[in-house]
Design a protein around this motif. Structure first.
Motif, mmCIF file in Angstrom:
data_model
loop_
_atom_site.group_PDB
_atom_site.id
_atom_site.type_symbol
_atom_site.label_atom_id
_atom_site.label_comp_id
_atom_site.label_asym_id
_atom_site.label_seq_id
_atom_site.Cartn_x
_atom_site.Cartn_y
_atom_site.Cartn_z
ATOM 1 N N THR A 176 -2.658 -1.429 -10.185
ATOM 2 C CA THR A 176 -3.552 -0.967 -9.130
ATOM 3 C C THR A 176 -4.925 -0.728 -9.734
ATOM 4 O O THR A 176 -5.048 -0.453 -10.934
ATOM 5 N N SER A 214 -10.175 0.388 -2.467
ATOM 6 C CA SER A 214 -9.857 0.759 -3.854
ATOM 7 C C SER A 214 -10.136 -0.373 -4.827
ATOM 8 O O SER A 214 -10.427 -0.138 -5.998
ATOM 9 N N THR A 255 0.773 11.076 -1.221
ATOM 10 C CA THR A 255 0.431 10.710 -2.604
ATOM 11 C C THR A 255 1.675 10.096 -3.233
ATOM 12 O O THR A 255 2.803 10.352 -2.797
ATOM 13 N N ILE A 264 -8.200 1.420 -10.126
ATOM 14 C CA ILE A 264 -8.744 2.763 -9.980
ATOM 15 C C ILE A 264 -10.145 2.777 -10.556
ATOM 16 O O ILE A 264 -10.341 2.563 -11.761
ATOM 17 N N LEU A 310 -1.447 8.485 -6.851
ATOM 18 C CA LEU A 310 -2.187 7.528 -6.033
ATOM 19 C C LEU A 310 -2.278 8.056 -4.602
ATOM 20 O O LEU A 310 -1.289 8.538 -4.054
ATOM 21 N N GLN A 347 -3.576 3.478 -1.000
ATOM 22 C CA GLN A 347 -3.940 2.771 -2.228
ATOM 23 C C GLN A 347 -3.176 1.446 -2.324
ATOM 24 O O GLN A 347 -1.980 1.382 -2.077
ATOM 25 N N LYS A 354 0.838 -1.192 0.000
ATOM 26 C CA LYS A 354 0.000 0.000 0.000
ATOM 27 C C LYS A 354 0.872 1.242 0.000
ATOM 28 O O LYS A 354 2.004 1.226 0.496
ATOM 29 N N THR A 403 -12.572 5.468 -3.634
ATOM 30 C CA THR A 403 -11.438 6.378 -3.678
ATOM 31 C C THR A 403 -11.449 7.250 -2.433
ATOM 32 O O THR A 403 -12.494 7.785 -2.045
#
Length: 305
Positions: free
Chosen positions: A54, A212, A14, A56, A33, A37, A9, A217
């Motif tokens: 990942t 996520s 960010t 999104i 990200l 995340q 993670k 989000t």
């Protein structure tokens, strides 16, 4: 069955995921990200750069991140790769109603329940959400009625999400049995054995770990949270207690409508979103900043399209 992969993670506030393993060129940034995340390790690209993927908003994104800014998940973390892998106790039970108190682990099964369909409701995106709030009637329905020892914010949040066609778990895999579940490659939902009910504290952790993967989000300010709700997206606030023997809290951030509005300061910034909750006090609509209370160790704002 969820694939077993190396899950990490984002630890930074960010982290940029890039098209190539280099920070020298800002034009290779795909997306920033958010903290928490989940990323999946795919390959070592050298110089501490990893190729990862990942999820999104339900779509897999592949790129490169610097490994100094990610941390490994716990070995027993229950991580999914497929957002369709949502689990529910038996669905469609006609006896699971708003006035029944013995089937709270199951989804509502009442006929003709309002459901949100984003493909059909684009012209009036908030109308089905408001209809669902009215249908659930949290201040009256026995399903959410607090007792001297229990409150049901998690049940209301689950029902709200379920009818809005997004996933929040009511039950989740028991991490104590997770190794056995993976080894057998089975997904049998056995209440209190392979799956357990999640309270509000556990739901906060679930959003951080798995949110996520199911289209959630994390957002960092109340303006973005309320704006998303006003655009017909589903907003959630979670709070985890310092004392885990005490209940945390979870509630929905809902669209402004009529005279029901968020509280804003003189600059027009949202200071208290418009919310809906079950809890020690059940409220169809209210304003607050309850998550700032000293009893909470962590909180989070979450949005689902």
């Amino acid at each position: 069955m969820p694939a077993v992969q190396s899950a990490h993670k984002v630890g930074a506030s960010t982290l940029n995921i890039r098209r190539s393993p280099s920070s020298a060129d800002s034009s290779n940034i795909i997306q920033a990200l958010p903290s928490g995340q989940i990323v999946r390790f795919l390959a070592d690209a050298g110089n501490k750069w990893w190729q990862v993927k990942t999820l999104i908003n339900g779509t897999w994104l592949t790129g490169f991140v610097h490994s100094d800014h990610v941390t490994a998940m716990k070995a027993d973390a229950i991580i999914y790769d497929d957002p369709s892998d949502a689990i529910h106790m038996k669905e469609g039970l006609a006896s699971s109603t708003l006035n029944a108190i013995n089937l709270r682990a199951n989804p509502l099964g009442m006929p003709n329940m309002p459901r949100r369909n984003t493909s059909l409701d684009s012209s009036q995106p908030t109308a089905p959400i408001l209809k669902i709030i009215d249908f659930l009637d949290v201040e009256i329905s026995k399903r959410y009625g607090p007792t001297s020892s229990n409150t049901y914010c998690n049940i209301y949040a689950y029902d709200y999400a379920y009818l809005n066609s997004v996933f929040i778990p009511r039950v989740w895999w028991n991490s104590a049995d997770w190794a056995i579940i993976k080894k057998k490659n089975e997904r049998e939902l056995i209440y209190a054995t392979t799956v357990v009910e999640l309270n509000a504290n556990s739901l906060h952790d679930w959003f951080k770990t798995n949110g996520s993967l199911f289209g959630w989000t994390k957002v960092n300010d109340l303006d973005a949270l309320q704006a998303a709700a006003n655009a017909g997206k589903i907003g959630i606030v979670t709070g985890k207690r310092k004392d885990l023997s005490r209940s945390g809290h979870i509630c929905a951030v809902v669209p402004e409508n009529g005279t029901r509005r968020a509280v804003r300061n003189s600059s027009g910034k949202v200071t208290q979103p418009l919310m809906s909750q079950a809890g020690s006090s059940n409220k169809k609509y209210f304003n607050s900043t309850w998550w700032t209370g000293s009893q909470f160790a962590e909180s989070g704002f979450w949005v689902h399209a």
